[in-house]
Design an enzyme around this catalytic site. Structure first.
Site, PDB file in Angstrom:
ATOM      1  N   GLY A  59       0.784  -1.232   0.000  1.00 50.51           N
ATOM      2  CA  GLY A  59       0.000   0.000   0.000  1.00 50.51           C
ATOM      3  C   GLY A  59       0.812   1.276   0.000  1.00 50.51           C
ATOM      4  O   GLY A  59       0.338   2.306  -0.467  1.00 50.51           O
ATOM      5  N   HIS A 123     -15.140  11.792 -14.292  1.00 51.91           N
ATOM      6  CA  HIS A 123     -14.712  12.013 -15.677  1.00 51.91           C
ATOM      7  C   HIS A 123     -13.467  12.892 -15.790  1.00 51.91           C
ATOM      8  O   HIS A 123     -13.258  13.831 -15.027  1.00 51.91           O
ATOM      9  CB  HIS A 123     -15.854  12.637 -16.485  1.00 51.91           C
ATOM     10  CG  HIS A 123     -16.203  14.030 -16.020  1.00 51.91           C
ATOM     11  ND1 HIS A 123     -15.564  15.146 -16.492  1.00 51.91           N
ATOM     12  CD2 HIS A 123     -17.102  14.462 -15.109  1.00 51.91           C
ATOM     13  CE1 HIS A 123     -16.053  16.220 -15.904  1.00 51.91           C
ATOM     14  NE2 HIS A 123     -16.997  15.832 -15.050  1.00 51.91           N
ATOM     15  N   HIS A 132      -2.462   6.594  -4.702  1.00 53.18           N
ATOM     16  CA  HIS A 132      -3.392   5.769  -3.916  1.00 53.18           C
ATOM     17  C   HIS A 132      -4.609   6.620  -3.578  1.00 53.18           C
ATOM     18  O   HIS A 132      -4.492   7.641  -2.912  1.00 53.18           O
ATOM     19  CB  HIS A 132      -2.709   5.276  -2.645  1.00 53.18           C
ATOM     20  CG  HIS A 132      -3.533   4.327  -1.839  1.00 53.18           C
ATOM     21  ND1 HIS A 132      -2.991   3.547  -0.849  1.00 53.18           N
ATOM     22  CD2 HIS A 132      -4.851   4.005  -1.853  1.00 53.18           C
ATOM     23  CE1 HIS A 132      -3.941   2.801  -0.299  1.00 53.18           C
ATOM     24  NE2 HIS A 132      -5.071   3.079  -0.886  1.00 53.18           N
TER      25      HIS A 132
END
Length: 193
Positions: A59, A123, A132
């Site tokens: 992570g 969008h 992340h």
């Protein structure tokens, strides 16, 4: 598919691969005390091993980048079957998209990114490599996120914002202004700390 890393993040990626019927061969980890994750063996990586593809299951963005730069192997992707991904979105190698995440029209996602559980990327957003986006975070349209930036759980980024490289947005923050490179921003509205 092989995973590099054998912690909790690897378990989520394993389940994504299982949902797609992609077999997991083994996990690589440098901790000799970890021998197995569920039914999958954990072994030490060797550059001589023939591997079809690897996903870096770590992570921390900087660690993921460091490992990616050291490996000369093909990288896979893991896109959960219950993620909503627009057919016009472009997702680069090494990236994982978790269950419930939404990636909308004309989004560009770089290499080795994490779009975590129930995150929303609207969008025309552009996410550079090693980004992340944490669980339940929402990027409105036309947001740009620089390399290695981390958007914390439940954060909201309004349309047209730029988040700088290696910046950190705190959990629950509401980002209403551009955030410079290497900054930490927290609160509502988000302010540099």
């Amino acid at each position: 598919m092989y995973l590099f890393g054998a912690g909790g993040h690897a378990k989520v990626i394993i389940e994504i691969l299982q949902s797609r019927k992609i077999p997991v061969e083994a996990l690589f980890d440098g901790n000799p005390d970890i021998k197995q994750v569920w039914q999958y063996p954990v072994i030490t990586y060797s550059p001589e091993m023939p591997v079809a593809a690897i996903i870096i299951a770590i992570g921390k963005n900087a660690v993921r980048k460091n490992i990616a730069e050291q490996l000369a192997v093909p990288f896979g992707t893991a896109l959960h079957e219950r993620a909503n991904i627009s057919p016009s979105a472009m997702i680069a190698e090494g990236t994982v998209v978790m269950a419930g995440a939404t990636v909308n029209a004309d989004v560009l996602i770089g290499r080795h990114c994490i779009i975590n559980t129930n995150a929303s990327v609207d969008h025309d957003c552009v996410l550079e490599d090693f980004v992340h986006i944490s669980p339940n975070a929402a990027l409105c349209g036309n947001v740009k996120v620089g390399e290695g930036a981390h958007v914390g759980a439940g954060a909201v980024v309004i349309p047209g914002i730029t988040i700088g490289k290696w910046a950190v947005i705190g959990a629950g923050a509401v980002v209403t202004k551009d955030i410079p490179d290497h900054s930490v921003a927290v609160g509502n509205p988000a302010r540099k700390r």
